[in-house]
Write a protein that holds these residues in place. Structure first.
Motif, short mmCIF file in Angstrom:
data_model
loop_
_atom_site.label_atom_id
_atom_site.label_comp_id
_atom_site.label_asym_id
_atom_site.label_seq_id
_atom_site.Cartn_x
_atom_site.Cartn_y
_atom_site.Cartn_z
N ASP A 129 58.83 52.51 51.76
CA ASP A 129 59.87 51.80 51.02
C ASP A 129 60.06 50.37 51.52
O ASP A 129 60.96 49.66 51.04
CB ASP A 129 61.20 52.55 51.14
N GLY A 130 59.24 49.94 52.46
CA GLY A 130 59.36 48.59 53.00
C GLY A 130 58.55 47.58 52.21
O GLY A 130 58.27 47.76 51.02
N GLU A 131 58.16 46.51 52.89
CA GLU A 131 57.43 45.42 52.24
C GLU A 131 56.13 45.92 51.62
O GLU A 131 55.46 46.80 52.15
CB GLU A 131 57.10 44.33 53.27
N ARG A 132 55.77 45.33 50.49
CA ARG A 132 54.54 45.68 49.80
C ARG A 132 53.63 44.45 49.73
O ARG A 132 54.10 43.31 49.70
CB ARG A 132 54.82 46.24 48.40
N ILE A 133 52.34 44.71 49.70
CA ILE A 133 51.36 43.65 49.53
C ILE A 133 50.49 43.98 48.33
O ILE A 133 50.48 45.11 47.84
CB ILE A 133 50.48 43.47 50.79
N GLU A 134 49.74 42.99 47.87
CA GLU A 134 48.90 43.17 46.69
C GLU A 134 47.44 43.26 47.11
O GLU A 134 46.97 42.52 47.97
CB GLU A 134 49.08 41.99 45.73
N LEU A 135 46.75 44.21 46.50
CA LEU A 135 45.30 44.34 46.66
C LEU A 135 44.61 43.96 45.36
O LEU A 135 45.16 44.15 44.27
CB LEU A 135 44.91 45.78 47.01
N TYR A 136 43.38 43.48 45.52
CA TYR A 136 42.56 43.14 44.35
C TYR A 136 41.26 43.94 44.41
O TYR A 136 40.64 44.07 45.47
CB TYR A 136 42.24 41.65 44.33
N GLY A 137 40.85 44.46 43.27
CA GLY A 137 39.56 45.13 43.16
C GLY A 137 38.88 44.76 41.86
O GLY A 137 39.54 44.60 40.82
N ARG A 138 37.57 44.63 41.91
CA ARG A 138 36.79 44.30 40.71
C ARG A 138 35.97 45.53 40.32
O ARG A 138 35.10 45.99 41.08
CB ARG A 138 35.88 43.10 40.97
N GLY A 176 36.18 39.66 52.09
CA GLY A 176 36.34 40.24 50.78
C GLY A 176 35.02 40.79 50.29
O GLY A 176 33.95 40.52 50.84
N ALA A 177 35.07 41.60 49.24
CA ALA A 177 33.85 42.18 48.69
C ALA A 177 32.96 41.08 48.12
O ALA A 177 33.43 40.05 47.65
CB ALA A 177 34.19 43.20 47.60
N ARG A 178 31.67 41.32 48.17
CA ARG A 178 30.70 40.35 47.69
C ARG A 178 30.92 40.05 46.21
O ARG A 178 31.24 40.94 45.42
CB ARG A 178 29.28 40.89 47.90
N ARG A 179 30.75 38.80 45.85
CA ARG A 179 30.87 38.37 44.45
C ARG A 179 29.47 38.42 43.83
O ARG A 179 28.68 37.49 43.94
CB ARG A 179 31.44 36.96 44.38
N PHE A 180 29.17 39.53 43.19
CA PHE A 180 27.88 39.71 42.54
C PHE A 180 27.84 38.95 41.22
O PHE A 180 28.87 38.71 40.58
CB PHE A 180 27.64 41.18 42.24
N VAL A 181 26.65 38.61 40.80
CA VAL A 181 26.41 38.12 39.45
C VAL A 181 25.47 39.12 38.78
O VAL A 181 24.32 39.30 39.19
CB VAL A 181 25.78 36.71 39.44
N GLY A 182 25.99 39.81 37.79
CA GLY A 182 25.17 40.82 37.13
C GLY A 182 24.91 42.01 38.03
O GLY A 182 25.81 42.50 38.72
N LEU A 218 33.92 50.14 42.26
CA LEU A 218 35.06 49.30 42.59
C LEU A 218 34.71 48.49 43.82
O LEU A 218 34.49 49.05 44.91
CB LEU A 218 36.32 50.12 42.86
N LEU A 219 34.65 47.16 43.66
CA LEU A 219 34.44 46.23 44.77
C LEU A 219 35.82 45.81 45.25
O LEU A 219 36.49 44.98 44.61
CB LEU A 219 33.63 45.03 44.30
N LEU A 220 36.26 46.38 46.36
CA LEU A 220 37.63 46.17 46.83
C LEU A 220 37.68 45.07 47.88
O LEU A 220 36.96 45.12 48.88
CB LEU A 220 38.18 47.47 47.43
N ASP A 221 38.53 44.07 47.65
CA ASP A 221 38.86 43.12 48.71
C ASP A 221 39.84 43.82 49.65
O ASP A 221 40.98 44.12 49.27
CB ASP A 221 39.53 41.86 48.13
N GLN A 222 39.40 44.12 50.86
CA GLN A 222 40.28 44.80 51.80
C GLN A 222 41.52 43.93 52.08
O GLN A 222 41.47 42.71 51.97
CB GLN A 222 39.53 45.08 53.09
N ARG A 223 42.59 44.57 52.45
CA ARG A 223 43.85 43.84 52.68
C ARG A 223 43.63 42.62 53.58
O ARG A 223 42.92 42.67 54.59
CB ARG A 223 44.90 44.77 53.30
N ASP A 255 45.20 52.44 52.10
CA ASP A 255 45.19 51.68 50.85
C ASP A 255 44.31 52.36 49.81
O ASP A 255 44.70 52.52 48.64
CB ASP A 255 44.65 50.26 51.09
N ALA A 256 43.12 52.76 50.24
CA ALA A 256 42.18 53.38 49.30
C ALA A 256 42.77 54.66 48.72
O ALA A 256 42.66 54.93 47.51
CB ALA A 256 40.86 53.68 50.00
N GLU A 257 43.42 55.45 49.57
CA GLU A 257 44.03 56.68 49.09
C GLU A 257 45.23 56.41 48.18
O GLU A 257 45.52 57.19 47.28
CB GLU A 257 44.43 57.56 50.26
#
Length: 442
Positions: free
Chosen positions: A29-38, A69-75, A90-95, A132-134
């Motif tokens: 219930d405390g502070e939250r952060i944002e994760l990004y995944g492609r 962060g996760a590799r930025r692939f092209v194609g 899912l290419l996840l940018d870790q926290r 985070d993953a879970e």
């Protein structure tokens, strides 16, 4: 979970996801952060019919470690080509990395004092990444388990996953990332320096002319450290840390080409060339991954009573052959260092300099908890396959094989065909071999 954008690249459909997770999973219930995944799906495939593969990465190109962060692939580049045949990826940018509430010299001051910043950074190890993953898995998969692919430090996270939440996994694939289950940071570096020295000697055997070039550059820097644009200072020790290249498949060749262009003639005499200085700066800067430097030794901290206390710096003192000034005073070749973080990194790199006190506090921190559960791993029921590189400079092969024997059912592929970056260098083939192992096809 929020879907932000969906768009196309050659052969793929990409979807950007954002997730909200607790900073401290013990305080939901405390502070939250944002994760990004492609999310990446092959063009023409129905994503809803595909199982999920989660990719967790340490840096592929040079080394491993937290903070990337996760590799930025092209194609469908590299191993992604093989993964997309069977999976929705899912290419996840870790926290703290990439687009996941990034941690750097610009954002950390928002946390307050250096002590508050250090407390914040204590939540950026493998245990939090797995939580985070879970936290995000049920919203993506509908509750179904997924396969995890862990490269380098991502493999450390995969072993943590097997230790703490194996119910979330259908399989684990690990490349260059089987950690020791018990080694302290001191023990990790005591094993590392002889491997680094071996890589140096192999480099000089391949490129004997580089021994004199490296000594000449080091002698120049010992007298006149080079000030680079942006405030970076190239000292002898910083120059030695270019040895981080030596653990990659083509790293020795890259280092050779960098050294051969080091000097140019000027009216005042030979000087380090702009091309060399810029090449060195690009390789040495932590501007894109400061978290790597900040928490690198903390990933090995598992004794609640023991701080890491700048382990690499202390262990280096026991290996005088890595002392550049002693090498210059004699006739020994200059030895480059490898994947080691030292206090001087926080004085020579402008991306780290404002964080020196925070780094000192992290190095002095106690209360770290064990990351791996040997008893649970010994009873493991998740299919696991790991590529272990026979001459890996970054992750000790003997430690990896001990861990492999400690994880029930883990199958290894031990090879000297690749260095630590085998997933990049031989991507589709490496992933195909691991999938065959977990599916009992090899």
């Amino acid at each position: 979970m929020t879907v932000v954008h969906s768009y196309r690249q050659p052969g793929t459909v990409l979807t950007d996801h954002r997730f909200s997770v607790p900073l401290d999973h013990a305080c939901p219930d405390g502070e939250r952060i944002e994760l990004y995944g492609r999310e990446v799906v092959a063009t023409g495939k129905d994503p809803e019919s595909l199982p999920w593969l989660l990719y967790l990465e340490g840096l592929l190109y040079l080394e491993g470690g937290p903070g990337f962060g996760a590799r930025r692939f092209v194609g469908r580049q590299a191993w992604l080509e093989r993964a997309l045949q069977d999976y929705r990826v899912l290419l996840l940018d870790q926290r703290g990395t990439g687009r996941s509430t990034p941690v750097n010299r610009q954002t950390l001051p928002l946390r307050g004092t250096p002590a508050q910043q250090a407390d914040h950074l204590a939540h950026f190890r493998a245990d939090s990444i797995v939580r985070d993953a879970e936290a995000i898995r049920p919203g993506l998969t509908g509750g179904a388990p997924w396969t995890v692919l862990g490269q380098s430090f991502g493999g450390f996270c995969a072993v943590r996953y097997l230790s703490s939440a194996p119910e979330g996994l259908t399989a684990a694939l690990i490349t260059g990332g089987l950690p020791s289950l018990t080694a302290t940071a001191d023990e990790v570096y005591r094993a590392a320096f002889p491997r680094i020295e071996s890589k140096n000697r192999a480099h000089y055997a391949r490129y004997p002319m580089d021994a004199e070039r490296a000594r000449r550059i080091a002698a120049h820097l010992a007298e006149r450290p080079a000030e680079l644009p942006g405030g970076h200072v190239l000292t002898v020790e910083a120059f030695q840390s270019l040895g981080i290249l030596l653990g990659g498949g083509d790293g020795s060749h890259q280092l050779h080409y960098l050294l051969e262009d080091a000097f140019v003639p000027t009216p005042a005499g030979p000087a380090l060339s702009d091309a060399f200085l810029e090449g060195a700066r690009a390789l040495l800067s932590f501007a894109g991954h400061p978290l790597y430097a900040l928490v690198h030794e903390a990933i090995y901290a598992q004794d609640p009573a023991a701080p890491t206390a700048w382990a690499a710096e202390r262990v280096r003192a026991d290996h005088p052959r890595f002392d550049a000034r002693k090498a210059l005073a004699g006739d020994e070749p200059l030895l480059f260092t490898g994947e080691t973080i030292h206090p001087w990194h926080f004085t020579t790199d402008p991306a780290l300099a404002p964080l020196r006190e925070t780094a000192d506090l992290l190095a002095a921190r106690t209360g770290w908890q064990p990351l791996y559960d040997p008893e649970r791993l010994a009873a493991n029921e998740v299919p696991v396959a790991a590529a272990v590189y026979h001459d890996d400079m970054y992750v000790d092969t003997a430690d990896s094989l001990r861990t492999a024997r400690a994880v029930r059912g883990l199958r290894t592929w031990v090879t000297d065909e690749f260095e630590h970056d085998g997933l990049r260098a031989g991507g589709p083939r490496v992933l195909d071999r691991l999938l065959a192992l977990v599916h009992d096809d090899a």
